[in-house]
Design a protein around this motif. Structure first.
Motif, PDB file in Angstrom:
ATOM      1  N   ALA A  92       0.795  -1.242   0.000  1.00  0.00           N
ATOM      2  CA  ALA A  92       0.000   0.000   0.000  1.00  0.00           C
ATOM      3  C   ALA A  92       0.826   1.291   0.000  1.00  0.00           C
ATOM      4  N   PRO A  93       1.888   1.409   0.857  1.00  0.00           N
ATOM      5  CA  PRO A  93       2.645   2.683   0.870  1.00  0.00           C
ATOM      6  C   PRO A  93       3.252   3.057  -0.477  1.00  0.00           C
ATOM      7  N   VAL A  94       3.484   2.054  -1.313  1.00  0.00           N
ATOM      8  CA  VAL A  94       4.038   2.340  -2.650  1.00  0.00           C
ATOM      9  C   VAL A  94       3.111   3.301  -3.395  1.00  0.00           C
ATOM     10  N   PHE A  95       1.808   3.204  -3.087  1.00  0.00           N
ATOM     11  CA  PHE A  95       0.832   4.010  -3.815  1.00  0.00           C
ATOM     12  C   PHE A  95       0.538   5.351  -3.136  1.00  0.00           C
ATOM     13  N   ALA A  96       1.309   5.679  -2.105  1.00  0.00           N
ATOM     14  CA  ALA A  96       1.096   6.968  -1.424  1.00  0.00           C
ATOM     15  C   ALA A  96       1.201   8.145  -2.404  1.00  0.00           C
ATOM     16  N   PRO A  97       2.222   8.165  -3.298  1.00  0.00           N
ATOM     17  CA  PRO A  97       2.299   9.298  -4.244  1.00  0.00           C
ATOM     18  C   PRO A  97       1.108   9.364  -5.206  1.00  0.00           C
ATOM     19  N   ALA A  98       0.381   8.232  -5.336  1.00  0.00           N
ATOM     20  CA  ALA A  98      -0.782   8.215  -6.224  1.00  0.00           C
ATOM     21  C   ALA A  98      -2.068   8.458  -5.441  1.00  0.00           C
ATOM     22  N   GLY A  99      -1.954   8.639  -4.123  1.00  0.00           N
ATOM     23  CA  GLY A  99      -3.117   9.011  -3.322  1.00  0.00           C
ATOM     24  C   GLY A  99      -3.923   7.856  -2.773  1.00  0.00           C
ATOM     25  N   PHE A 100      -3.522   6.607  -3.030  1.00  0.00           N
ATOM     26  CA  PHE A 100      -4.312   5.512  -2.453  1.00  0.00           C
ATOM     27  C   PHE A 100      -3.427   4.534  -1.662  1.00  0.00           C
ATOM     28  N   ASP A 101      -2.752   5.100  -0.668  1.00  0.00           N
ATOM     29  CA  ASP A 101      -1.977   4.289   0.275  1.00  0.00           C
ATOM     30  C   ASP A 101      -2.970   3.638   1.240  1.00  0.00           C
ATOM     31  N   ASP A 102      -3.638   2.590   0.770  1.00  0.00           N
ATOM     32  CA  ASP A 102      -4.734   1.983   1.515  1.00  0.00           C
ATOM     33  C   ASP A 102      -4.767   0.488   1.185  1.00  0.00           C
ATOM     34  N   TRP A 103      -4.780  -0.348   2.191  1.00  0.00           N
ATOM     35  CA  TRP A 103      -4.647  -1.784   1.925  1.00  0.00           C
ATOM     36  C   TRP A 103      -5.826  -2.341   1.131  1.00  0.00           C
ATOM     37  N   HIS A 104      -7.031  -1.727   1.302  1.00  0.00           N
ATOM     38  CA  HIS A 104      -8.188  -2.207   0.530  1.00  0.00           C
ATOM     39  C   HIS A 104      -7.901  -2.067  -0.961  1.00  0.00           C
ATOM     40  N   ALA A 105      -7.311  -0.906  -1.318  1.00  0.00           N
ATOM     41  CA  ALA A 105      -7.027  -0.639  -2.724  1.00  0.00           C
ATOM     42  C   ALA A 105      -5.931  -1.555  -3.243  1.00  0.00           C
ATOM     43  N   SER A 106      -4.847  -1.707  -2.462  1.00  0.00           N
ATOM     44  CA  SER A 106      -3.744  -2.548  -2.959  1.00  0.00           C
ATOM     45  C   SER A 106      -4.165  -4.011  -3.026  1.00  0.00           C
ATOM     46  N   ALA A 107      -4.998  -4.469  -2.065  1.00  0.00           N
ATOM     47  CA  ALA A 107      -5.491  -5.857  -2.121  1.00  0.00           C
ATOM     48  C   ALA A 107      -6.345  -6.055  -3.371  1.00  0.00           C
ATOM     49  N   ALA A 108      -7.183  -5.047  -3.692  1.00  0.00           N
ATOM     50  CA  ALA A 108      -8.028  -5.157  -4.889  1.00  0.00           C
ATOM     51  C   ALA A 108      -7.184  -5.187  -6.152  1.00  0.00           C
ATOM     52  N   LEU A 109      -6.106  -4.385  -6.170  1.00  0.00           N
ATOM     53  CA  LEU A 109      -5.236  -4.376  -7.355  1.00  0.00           C
ATOM     54  C   LEU A 109      -4.498  -5.701  -7.495  1.00  0.00           C
ATOM     55  N   MET A 110      -4.108  -6.290  -6.353  1.00  0.00           N
ATOM     56  CA  MET A 110      -3.448  -7.603  -6.411  1.00  0.00           C
ATOM     57  C   MET A 110      -4.413  -8.648  -6.977  1.00  0.00           C
ATOM     58  N   THR A 111      -5.661  -8.606  -6.517  1.00  0.00           N
ATOM     59  CA  THR A 111      -6.661  -9.543  -7.049  1.00  0.00           C
ATOM     60  C   THR A 111      -6.911  -9.235  -8.528  1.00  0.00           C
ATOM     61  N   GLY A 112      -6.871  -7.949  -8.872  1.00  0.00           N
ATOM     62  CA  GLY A 112      -7.088  -7.543 -10.253  1.00  0.00           C
ATOM     63  C   GLY A 112      -6.050  -8.075 -11.202  1.00  0.00           C
ATOM     64  N   PHE A 113      -4.897  -8.460 -10.672  1.00  0.00           N
ATOM     65  CA  PHE A 113      -3.877  -9.088 -11.519  1.00  0.00           C
ATOM     66  C   PHE A 113      -4.407 -10.406 -12.074  1.00  0.00           C
ATOM     67  N   VAL A 114      -5.248 -11.063 -11.277  1.00  0.00           N
ATOM     68  CA  VAL A 114      -5.848 -12.329 -11.728  1.00  0.00           C
ATOM     69  C   VAL A 114      -6.949 -12.036 -12.742  1.00  0.00           C
ATOM     70  N   ALA A 115      -7.842 -11.138 -12.407  1.00  0.00           N
ATOM     71  CA  ALA A 115      -8.929 -10.767 -13.333  1.00  0.00           C
ATOM     72  C   ALA A 115      -9.530  -9.457 -12.867  1.00  0.00           C
ATOM     73  N   LYS A 116      -9.755  -8.565 -13.821  1.00  0.00           N
ATOM     74  CA  LYS A 116     -10.320  -7.256 -13.455  1.00  0.00           C
ATOM     75  C   LYS A 116     -11.789  -7.367 -13.010  1.00  0.00           C
ATOM     76  N   GLU A 117     -12.433  -8.461 -13.397  1.00  0.00           N
ATOM     77  CA  GLU A 117     -13.837  -8.649 -13.027  1.00  0.00           C
ATOM     78  C   GLU A 117     -14.006  -8.735 -11.507  1.00  0.00           C
TER      79      GLU A 117
END
Lengths: 81, 693
Positions: free
Chosen positions: B566-591
């Motif tokens: 999550a902290p990696v995304f601080a410069p992009a404004g979404f240093d938040d584990w919910h967002a990073s977890a969703a992006l990790m899952t999105g690697f499998v499928a955006k659906e």
């Protein structure tokens, strides 16, 4: 006929037999044209005008598509006979 | 063979590693270069069959593009054909073992080429395979596929191949079309005109004549004649360019002589194909017809495939899970609660269903590609779109995969195989993931409704505009950095006559391609899903639960990784584990990005559509998180999140397909490129937009 502009595959009339007089492209592509059957002396017919100056030429039963730039660099003259 | 011999190699040969010279070279080269203008004689006077590694005679298929060579090859080999990259390249070759009278032959299909003097890596691979400069030695026999409707050019090419001095059999294709043009060629007559070189009429679309062709191959492995008027060449000791260019006139003269012996004259008349082309290549109607066709392909791979995908994802998944439950019930009452049951259902079954959901769009894409290719239209599509795609240095056919990508990236990657130049194939393959597929739309919609309500439509539209701009910019960047040798070439292409595709051949080809996809993609998809399951199954602490029994995903190793990322995304404004977890899952499928978000917030969105999710409790939770992580610039962070979703890896299946079609290296480069572009885009967008949003 206005002779101030050379007659090319791009501007020659459709469905008339034309003999290729010269192909003004770089050497390696000129040889590729030759291998496609287009070389000085070959009698062709332009059978289709496509977008941006593209042309389809017929050589016997063969059909070869050329982009506008290439078509404008192949000079032709009405074929004898 | 001394090293001096290699020093004498010139032309293309000098650029290549010295090839093996075993015993068969003795009879290959002993009369090399000898003039042979006087009499037909066996040019390949081998005492017996040469054997290569593995003991199999090597039969190479070669021919001009669009002559039905690959169809013929697939008709001969069927499912035994294996697509692979030529060593050290991304050029596709097909290979397979054919058994004839108990003898195994290694069959190799090369890319279509007009010449043995290559202008592209694909043509170079074909030239190397047929000359034996590919390191495998000269082929035991060459099958030259000759198009009866383009006979004079085909004869010129055949002459070059015959001069190599290898046993050669001619496969005569498209004779039915030639007959319709009043120019049918009798195989026996052509063989006589070729001074005895065997000629077999074949139809790649139906497989007719394939058996006879292979019989002819078997009968002539010991040698075929070199026709009068052609001079044999030793590829080991010749300047390739000088040989090919220097002998061109003589070959054309020879071809003219063969045509005269066939009593063929230029039978020039307006054909059915000419009439169709008057519409399909018309400067105006041609473009309209092309765009309508693209729209049809796009609709078919999205709208038509949708219900079938939903059925597989819902009904078939239900059947599989029920079946697994039944099997576990047999094992005992507690078995269904075990971690193994969870692994099978959430890992393996999920993987199988994921692959299954891609079968409808891929199947439809393969059917449409076969129709476009077999009908002869694809060559026209390249011509119609040549000028438009030229600005990106791309072939006109590149338009197709990029458009299809806006439906689903996976069939779009399948469509890149229509590009004859391997460099363009890889370049377009790396651009396709930037086409915003429909799966990403669900993410845009939820976030747009959550953060922009009234302007949600405009925000989603802007995402699609960004996708187009991204494709253009990344295309220019890749051409300047990675594909510097891809440049616009003069367009000169033979147009095959239009044909009615044959259903049997089409079905066979589609099934083979689908099987190739399933076989190639399943390993990576299932193994990655198992890894994801494992991360979510391992509890991060003693209080988090037991293995495969973690109630809150945040308490699993997966949650810990999301926290660390999550902290990696601080410069992009979404240093938040919910967002990073969703992006990790999105690697499998955006659906599943939205579902993952909902799961991480413990919100049950039930049957809500995207608008309801965005405007409801999920949207509220996201707004709270993004506002907090961005210092009250939640809307800017939301745009950054959407842009990241747009640009990074579309899904695991795409990675698997990139790996299958190109290589692991290119798949990894594509993933890396997507992540870097996505990150830069998200950071720049947030840092800019936070001043106004």
């Amino acid at each position: 006929m206005d002779t101030s502009y050379p007659l090319t595959v791009e501007n020659c009339p459709l469905d008339e037999d034309m003999a290729i007089t010269a192909i003004d492209v770089d050497e390696r592509h000129r040889f590729r044209m030759l291998e496609l059957g287009l070389r000085a002396g070959t009698v062709i017919r332009v059978v289709q005008r496509a977008n941006f100056g593209g042309r389809v030429v017929a050589r016997g039963t063969e059909r070869i598509a050329l982009d506008g730039r290439t078509a404008s660099r192949i000079t032709v003259a009405p074929a004898a006979g | 063979m001394t090293s001096d011999h290699y020093d004498h190699r010139r032309g293309l040969a000098a650029l290549l590693p010295a090839r093996r010279h075993d015993d068969h070279d003795d009879h290959d080269g002993h009369d090399a270069g000898a003039a042979n203008h006087h009499a037909a004689r066996p040019c390949c006077d081998v005492g017996g069959r040469r054997v290569h590694d593995g003991g199999m005679p090597r039969i190479v298929f070669i021919g001009n593009p669009n002559v039905g060579k690959s169809s013929l090859f697939n008709a001969i080999l069927g499912a035994r054909a294996r697509v692979m990259n030529a060593p050290g390249t991304t050029v596709l070759l097909e290979e397979g073992v054919y058994v004839h009278d108990g003898v195994r032959w290694d069959l190799i299909d090369t890319p279509g080429t007009y010449s043995l003097l290559p202008l592209s890596p694909d043509e170079e691979v074909a030239a190397k395979a047929v000359t034996g400069m590919d390191g495998d030695g000269a082929p035991d026999l060459i099958v030259t596929v000759v198009d009866a409707t383009n006979i004079s050019r085909a004869l010129y090419f055949l002459a070059t191949v015959l001069e190599l001095g290898r046993p050669t059999v001619v496969a005569l294709t498209m004779n039915d079309l030639a007959a319709r043009q009043g120019a049918r060629i009798e195989p026996a007559q052509l063989s006589r005109a070729l001074d005895g070189v065997p000629v077999v009429e074949v139809d790649g679309r139906t497989g007719a004549g394939a058996g006879a062709l292979m019989d002819a191959v078997g009968a002539h492995l010991s040698g075929t004649p070199l026709p009068h008027g052609l001079t044999r060449v030793d590829v080991d000791d010749v300047d390739l360019r000088a040989w090919v260019e220097g002998g061109a006139d003589a070959r054309f003269d020879w071809a003219a002589g063969v045509l005269a012996r066939l009593d063929m004259h230029a039978r020039d008349r307006v054909t059915v194909s000419d009439r169709i082309d008057r519409v399909l290549l018309n400067p105006v109607f041609g473009v309209i017809a092309f765009l309508l066709l693209m729209l049809g392909v796009f609709e078919a791979t999205t709208t038509l495939a949708g219900p079938a995908q939903d059925w597989i994802d819902g009904t078939v998944r239900g059947w599989l899970v029920a079946g697994v439950d039944r099997l576990f019930a047999i094992a005992g009452p507690g078995a269904a609660d075990s971690w193994f049951h969870s692994l099978v259902v959430d890992g393996l079954v999920d993987g199988v269903v994921t692959i299954g959901t891609f079968i409808p769009p891929m199947g439809i894409m393969f059917i449409l590609l076969s129709l476009l290719e077999d009908s002869g239209y694809l060559a026209r599509a390249a011509f119609v779109m040549d000028r438009a795609m030229r600005c990106m240095g791309l072939d006109g056919r590149a338009f197709l995969p990029i458009v299809i990508g806006f439906g689903c990236n996976l069939p779009a990657l399948a469509a890149t195989r229509t590009l004859p130049d391997s460099r363009q194939r890889v370049l377009v393959g790396m651009l396709v993931p930037f086409s915003s597929c429909t799966a990403r739309l669900s993410v845009y919609l939820v976030l747009a409704y959550a953060f922009f309500r009234e302007q949600a439509g405009l925000v989603v539209f802007m995402m699609y505009m960004c996708s187009i701009v991204l494709i253009l910019l990344v295309g220019i960047l890749l051409r300047r950095v990675r594909f510097t040798d891809v440049r616009p070439e003069p367009f000169a292409m033979s147009l095959p006559p239009y044909q009615v595709p044959r259903i049997v051949a089409l079905v066979r080809s589609v099934l083979m391609r689908l099987w190739g996809f399933v076989r190639g993609a399943s390993t990576i998809i299932i193994s990655m899903l198992v890894v994801m399951w494992l991360l979510q199954a391992i509890p991060a602490g003693a209080a988090a639960g037991s293995f495969a029994k973690v109630d809150d995903v945040h308490d699993s190793v997966y949650g810990v990784v999301a926290d660390r990322v999550a902290p990696v995304f601080a410069p992009a404004g979404f240093d938040d584990w919910h967002a990073s977890a969703a992006l990790m899952t999105g690697f499998v499928a955006k659906e599943v990005v939205v579902a993952s978000m909902a799961q991480s917030y413990s919100i049950d969105t039930g049957d809500e559509d995207e608008q309801q999710q965005g405007e409801g409790s999920l949207g509220a939770a996201m707004r709270a998180s993004f506002d907090e992580s961005s210092g009250d610039h939640g809307r800017a962070a939301a745009i950054a999140f959407m842009l990241f979703t747009l640009a990074y890896t579309p899904c695991l299946a795409t990675v698997a397909e990139l790996r299958r079609q190109y290589s692991t290296r290119i798949a990894m480069q594509s993933v890396g490129l997507g992540l870097v572009v996505a990150y830069i885009l998200a950071v720049v967008a947030f840092q800019t937009l936070r001043w106004v949003l």
